[in-house]
Design a protein around this motif. Structure first.
Motif, PDB file in Angstrom:
ATOM      1  N   ASN A 148       7.223  12.447  -3.401  1.00 51.12           N
ATOM      2  CA  ASN A 148       7.929  13.294  -4.367  1.00 51.12           C
ATOM      3  C   ASN A 148       7.166  14.605  -4.562  1.00 51.12           C
ATOM      4  N   CYS A 151      -0.189   0.728  -0.766  1.00 50.75           N
ATOM      5  CA  CYS A 151       0.128  -0.678  -1.053  1.00 50.75           C
ATOM      6  C   CYS A 151      -1.106  -1.422  -1.566  1.00 50.75           C
ATOM      7  N   TYR A 154      -0.529   2.247   3.823  1.00 54.59           N
ATOM      8  CA  TYR A 154       0.815   2.695   3.452  1.00 54.59           C
ATOM      9  C   TYR A 154       1.808   1.833   4.231  1.00 54.59           C
ATOM     10  N   THR A 207      11.131  15.178   7.200  1.00 53.90           N
ATOM     11  CA  THR A 207      10.050  14.268   7.550  1.00 53.90           C
ATOM     12  C   THR A 207       8.821  15.036   8.035  1.00 53.90           C
ATOM     13  N   GLY A 240       4.927   0.523   2.776  1.00 54.47           N
ATOM     14  CA  GLY A 240       6.252   0.348   2.191  1.00 54.47           C
ATOM     15  C   GLY A 240       6.967   1.669   2.035  1.00 54.47           C
ATOM     16  N   PRO A 241       7.075   2.180   0.805  1.00 58.79           N
ATOM     17  CA  PRO A 241       7.775   3.457   0.566  1.00 58.79           C
ATOM     18  C   PRO A 241       7.085   4.605   1.297  1.00 58.79           C
ATOM     19  N   ASN A 242       7.883   5.532   1.779  1.00 58.74           N
ATOM     20  CA  ASN A 242       7.310   6.695   2.467  1.00 58.74           C
ATOM     21  C   ASN A 242       7.909   8.011   1.958  1.00 58.74           C
ATOM     22  N   ARG A 243       8.554   7.986   0.798  1.00 52.42           N
ATOM     23  CA  ARG A 243       9.152   9.187   0.222  1.00 52.42           C
ATOM     24  C   ARG A 243       8.170   9.837  -0.766  1.00 52.42           C
ATOM     25  N   VAL A 276       3.454   2.789   7.766  1.00 55.71           N
ATOM     26  CA  VAL A 276       4.208   4.035   7.722  1.00 55.71           C
ATOM     27  C   VAL A 276       3.743   4.963   8.837  1.00 55.71           C
ATOM     28  N   LEU A 326       1.910   6.066  -3.110  1.00 51.35           N
ATOM     29  CA  LEU A 326       2.679   5.206  -2.201  1.00 51.35           C
ATOM     30  C   LEU A 326       1.828   4.102  -1.575  1.00 51.35           C
TER      31      LEU A 326
END
Length: 323
Positions: free
Chosen positions: A186, A200, A179, A102, A181-184, A20, A198
């Protein structure tokens, strides 16, 4: 040969892994209308926080009668609050109106570090302020001798060093996780627990390290503050004059109020089990101890403080007023 093959097979996935480079801060809502309303609500709150804390700093600097250890620590607290809220709010306000939400990996690292450093420094500063009240009430005749300016500056300097050092540990442990995968995220800013979800890999070890840091930076100060106030209450109860007791309690009320506003939500966020993690609830709690505490602190210290009121009227040119 087998060990070499195993080693090679272990390296291949790592080399092909996508890392990421930026995170997306989800914030509070994806609805533009809702975000516009939130912008209208939060902008005055942020400006009021900065102006309120800036006003206290200005009054303490300009009025020589406020050049005492108590107001010196209050000035430092206001500076921390003003910096604390500025670490997150301007970016949140921009994201409420912008299409892109972002933040770069380096930007996230820096925000997490500065936010943590200021928060940890403030947490330890509350202990220093409790010690100030302890000396003022238990040893009033030796107050200026014990809390001389050299000691005050040393206490603040060491508080800052501790806060920035422990935040460096926390941020380094969190951001060194893979990190891939997902980078959103919350959340409305890069807060450690939200970003860590987030990763891995299993994060139990990092969570344990964070818990130990939290015990030192959150629980230990609470225990020291409670211990200080046990001695303070004993000293106040020994005062024969009712007016004297009320005045002594009044000098502690503001400090106890801001300590409660800070530690209760902070303890919830950083001391609760990871299994009870709730992104939406954590955003609301973080908003309280990050934004509203910085807004309320100047109000709490000003409403019942005659010295601050007098200094404000003096700066405004209204002369001396008896309260």
């Amino acid at each position: 040969m087998d060990s070499l093959t195993a080693s090679t097979m272990w390296l291949i996935p790592v080399q092909n892994q996508s890392w990421v480079s930026e995170f997306i801060l989800i914030g509070f809502s994806s609805d533009p209308t809702t975000n516009s309303i939130l912008f209208i609500v939060f902008l005055p709150i942020y400006l009021s926080s900065v102006l309120g804390n800036g006003l206290i700093i200005m009054l303490v600097c300009l009025d020589t009668q406020l050049h005492t250890p108590m107001y010196f620590f209050l000035c430092v607290l206001s500076l921390l609050d003003m910096s604390y809220v500025t670490t997150t709010m301007p970016q949140m306000l921009v994201h409420l109106l912008a299409h892109s939400q972002t933040i770069s990996f380096a930007g996230c690292w820096l925000q997490m570090y500065v936010f943590g450093a200021l928060g940890m420094t403030e947490s330890i500063l509350f202990v220093v302020m409790a010690y100030d009240r302890y000396v003022a009430i238990c040893y009033p005749l030796r107050y200026t001798v014990i809390l001389n300016w050299g000691l005050c500056i040393k206490l603040v300097s060491k508080t800052c060093v501790c806060g920035f050092f422990f935040s460096l540990l926390h941020t380094s442990f969190t951001m060194s996780l893979p990190y891939c995968g997902p980078n959103r995220v919350n959340h409305y800013f890069c807060e450690g627990p939200s970003v860590r979800t987030l990763a891995c890999m299993d994060t139990h070890l990092i969570e344990m390290v964070d818990f130990v840091l939290s015990v030192f930076v959150v629980l230990s100060p609470v225990f020291l503050i409670v211990a200080s106030y046990i001695h303070i209450v004993k000293a106040i109860l020994n005062i024969k004059s009712t007016q004297g007791r009320c005045k002594a309690f009044s000098t502690c009320a503001s400090h106890l109020t801001v300590v409660t506003l800070f530690y209760v939500p902070a303890t919830y966020v950083y001391m609760r089990p990871n299994s009870s993690y709730s992104p939406e609830r954590d955003k609301q709690v973080s908003l309280f101890y990050n934004v509203f505490t910085a807004l309320l602190n100047p109000v709490v210290y000003s409403l019942r403080n005659k010295d601050i009121k007098r200094a404000l009227l003096k700066v405004m040119g209204l002369g001396r007023v008896d309260w």
